[in-house]
Scaffold this active site. Structure first.
Site, PDB file in Angstrom:
ATOM      1  N   GLY A  83      -6.374   3.623  -2.266  1.00 26.28           N
ATOM      2  CA  GLY A  83      -7.551   3.203  -3.008  1.00 26.28           C
ATOM      3  C   GLY A  83      -8.371   4.391  -3.460  1.00 26.28           C
TER       4      GLY A  83
ATOM      5  N   VAL B 274      -8.136   7.649  -0.975  1.00 29.52           N
ATOM      6  CA  VAL B 274      -7.547   7.382   0.333  1.00 29.52           C
ATOM      7  C   VAL B 274      -6.039   7.274   0.152  1.00 29.52           C
ATOM      8  CG1 VAL B 274      -7.566   5.851   2.334  1.00 29.52           C
ATOM      9  CG2 VAL B 274      -9.628   6.072   0.937  1.00 29.52           C
TER      10      VAL B 274
ATOM     11  N   ASP C 276     -24.378  -3.283   6.936  1.00 28.13           N
ATOM     12  CA  ASP C 276     -23.718  -3.468   5.647  1.00 28.13           C
ATOM     13  C   ASP C 276     -22.421  -4.258   5.796  1.00 28.13           C
ATOM     14  OD1 ASP C 276     -23.819  -3.150   2.930  1.00 28.13           O
ATOM     15  OD2 ASP C 276     -22.930  -1.144   2.918  1.00 28.13           O
TER      16      ASP C 276
ATOM     17  N   LYS D 161      -8.488   9.931   4.207  1.00 26.28           N
ATOM     18  CA  LYS D 161      -9.542   9.834   3.196  1.00 26.28           C
ATOM     19  C   LYS D 161      -9.949  11.252   2.805  1.00 26.28           C
ATOM     20  CE  LYS D 161     -13.851   7.274   2.494  1.00 26.28           C
ATOM     21  NZ  LYS D 161     -14.547   6.093   3.015  1.00 26.28           N
TER      22      LYS D 161
ATOM     23  N   ASP E 111     -16.447   1.609   6.972  1.00 21.54           N
ATOM     24  CA  ASP E 111     -17.592   2.072   6.223  1.00 21.54           C
ATOM     25  C   ASP E 111     -18.901   2.008   7.010  1.00 21.54           C
ATOM     26  OD1 ASP E 111     -19.240   3.016   4.287  1.00 21.54           O
ATOM     27  OD2 ASP E 111     -18.355   1.818   2.683  1.00 21.54           O
TER      28      ASP E 111
ATOM     29  N   GLY F  29     -13.790  10.355  -3.600  1.00 19.07           N
ATOM     30  CA  GLY F  29     -12.444  10.841  -3.351  1.00 19.07           C
ATOM     31  C   GLY F  29     -11.506   9.680  -3.145  1.00 19.07           C
TER      32      GLY F  29
HETATM   33  P1  AMP Z   1     -13.388   3.797   0.252  1.00 20.36           P
HETATM   34  O1  AMP Z   1     -13.560   5.110  -0.416  1.00 20.36           O
HETATM   35  O2  AMP Z   1     -13.571   3.862   1.739  1.00 20.36           O
HETATM   36  O3  AMP Z   1     -14.172   2.685  -0.380  1.00 20.36           O
HETATM   37  O4  AMP Z   1     -11.854   3.398   0.080  1.00 20.36           O
HETATM   38  C1  AMP Z   1     -11.303   3.086  -1.169  1.00 20.36           C
HETATM   39  C2  AMP Z   1     -10.236   2.019  -1.020  1.00 20.36           C
HETATM   40  O5  AMP Z   1      -9.142   2.495  -0.250  1.00 20.36           O
HETATM   41  C3  AMP Z   1     -10.711   0.799  -0.261  1.00 20.36           C
HETATM   42  O6  AMP Z   1     -11.268  -0.121  -1.130  1.00 20.36           O
HETATM   43  C4  AMP Z   1      -9.446   0.259   0.372  1.00 20.36           C
HETATM   44  O7  AMP Z   1      -8.781  -0.618  -0.497  1.00 20.36           O
HETATM   45  C5  AMP Z   1      -8.611   1.479   0.577  1.00 20.36           C
HETATM   46  N1  AMP Z   1      -8.705   1.934   1.967  1.00 20.36           N
HETATM   47  C6  AMP Z   1      -9.684   2.708   2.489  1.00 20.36           C
HETATM   48  N2  AMP Z   1      -9.471   2.964   3.782  1.00 20.36           N
HETATM   49  C7  AMP Z   1      -8.339   2.320   4.120  1.00 20.36           C
HETATM   50  C8  AMP Z   1      -7.590   2.197   5.343  1.00 20.36           C
HETATM   51  N3  AMP Z   1      -7.989   2.782   6.464  1.00 20.36           N
HETATM   52  N4  AMP Z   1      -6.452   1.459   5.314  1.00 20.36           N
HETATM   53  C9  AMP Z   1      -6.066   0.859   4.172  1.00 20.36           C
HETATM   54  N5  AMP Z   1      -6.723   0.941   2.994  1.00 20.36           N
HETATM   55  C10 AMP Z   1      -7.846   1.663   2.954  1.00 20.36           C
END
Ligand code: AMP
Length: 287
Positions: free
Chosen positions: A28, A35, A144, A50, A162, A33
């Site tokens: 994602g 992930v 949140d 991440k 998060d 940045g």
């Molecule tokens: P974020 O920057 O944390 O919003 O992550 C972006 C996207 O990556 C999220 O909307 C998830 O779909 C995916 N993602 C983030 N962390 C994980 C994780 N630990 N396992 C699987 N997908 C993740």
């Protein structure tokens, strides 16, 4: 054992570099940045990596918030809280080594599949009540809880992710209004002092949205949403199970002290009757 080697509190802590990982597909995109699915070369342990750009974090003035998020999440170990195993950085980037949640965001699942059934919703209520009990014991308020911040494990179990807005209780921090207002509690809307009971409100909003398909105070404008939150103007569609209506109406109370405590969510008759929570074997060992 593989996970143990990655814990920040491990006395044999080692410092990782990006060369320790094989990088897989992107999972994602975030604001700062991306992930990626990743695997430790040494033992093939699967994680979500991440990657955050220091320059972007600095520009947004979010280094402090990230540090707090990392410090809080690294110390939480619970089957329904996304593990943050460790972190490292290089000249330009910060890397968070996270537990991989194979079934992705609850938000995407809702978008695709529509409202959840009683069994799924009640199970999530039990998982969240248990995870938040653990957080509150450690004086951590999440603040949140919403579908965008909940990931799904292999068995569909919920993983709170998060901790970007989480704080140590109590707090008078003012919320900067961005994104959806749908999950804000009255005391946050009014900018008053608040405590861990804001999470009870969010759990009530979530339970409603999971079953009905939209959050209870959704309106055409932000000011209308705020007005409805402050009046606790909630109506239940007849299709909503009465047991769930009872639970939500006991969580969506203007007075934080009147909201149903987490321990009471766990023994609420509707939750008891419908939850099918299972603890994954690895989580049982880890906790
Ligand atoms: P974020 O920057 O944390 O919003 O992550 C972006 C996207 O990556 C999220 O909307 C998830 O779909 C995916 N993602 C983030 N962390 C994980 C994780 N630990 N396992 C699987 N997908 C993740």
């Amino acid at each position: 054992a593989a996970a143990g080697q990655m814990q920040p509190s491990n006395p044999t802590r080692r410092h990782f570099t990006i060369d320790d990982f094989e990088i897989g597909r992107p999972l994602g995109k975030g604001k700062f940045g991306n992930v990626y699915l990743a695997r430790l070369k040494k033992n093939h342990f699967i994680v979500a990596l991440k990657v955050l750009f220091k320059s972007q974090l600095e520009k947004a003035g979010l280094e402090h918030q990230l540090r707090r998020e990392v410090e809080i999440q690294a110390h939480l170990q619970h089957p329904n809280i996304l593990r943050l195993y460790n972190y490292f950085h290089d000249a330009r980037r910060i890397y968070l080594i996270l537990e991989y949640a194979p079934r992705g965001e609850l938000y995407n699942f809702l978008q695709k599949s529509g409202p959840l059934d009683e069994q799924r919703t009640a199970t999530i209520m039990e998982e969240l009540a248990d995870a938040l009990t653990y957080c509150h014991k450690k004086k951590v308020i999440h603040r949140d809880i919403k579908p965008e911040n909940l990931l799904l494990g292999l068995m569909g179990e919920v993983k709170i992710a998060d901790f970007g807005w989480s704080v140590h209780a109590p707090s008078l921090r003012r919320q900067t209004m961005c994104g959806t207002l749908d999950y804000l509690s009255p005391e946050i809307v009014e900018g008053r002092m608040y405590d861990e009971k804001v999470d009870l409100w969010c759990v009530g909003v979530l339970c409603y949205e999971l079953l009905v398909g939209k959050p209870p105070f959704e309106s055409a404008s932000q000011s209308e949403t705020q007005r409805r939150i402050l009046k606790v103007d909630v109506t239940f569609p007849p299709s909503m199970p009465v047991g769930a209506q009872d639970l939500v109406s006991k969580l969506l109370r203007f007075q934080p002290s009147e909201r149903l405590p987490l321990a009471q969510i766990l023994v609420h008759p509707w939750v008891k009757a419908h939850s099918r929570r299972v603890l994954p074997p690895c989580a049982q060992k880890a906790s």
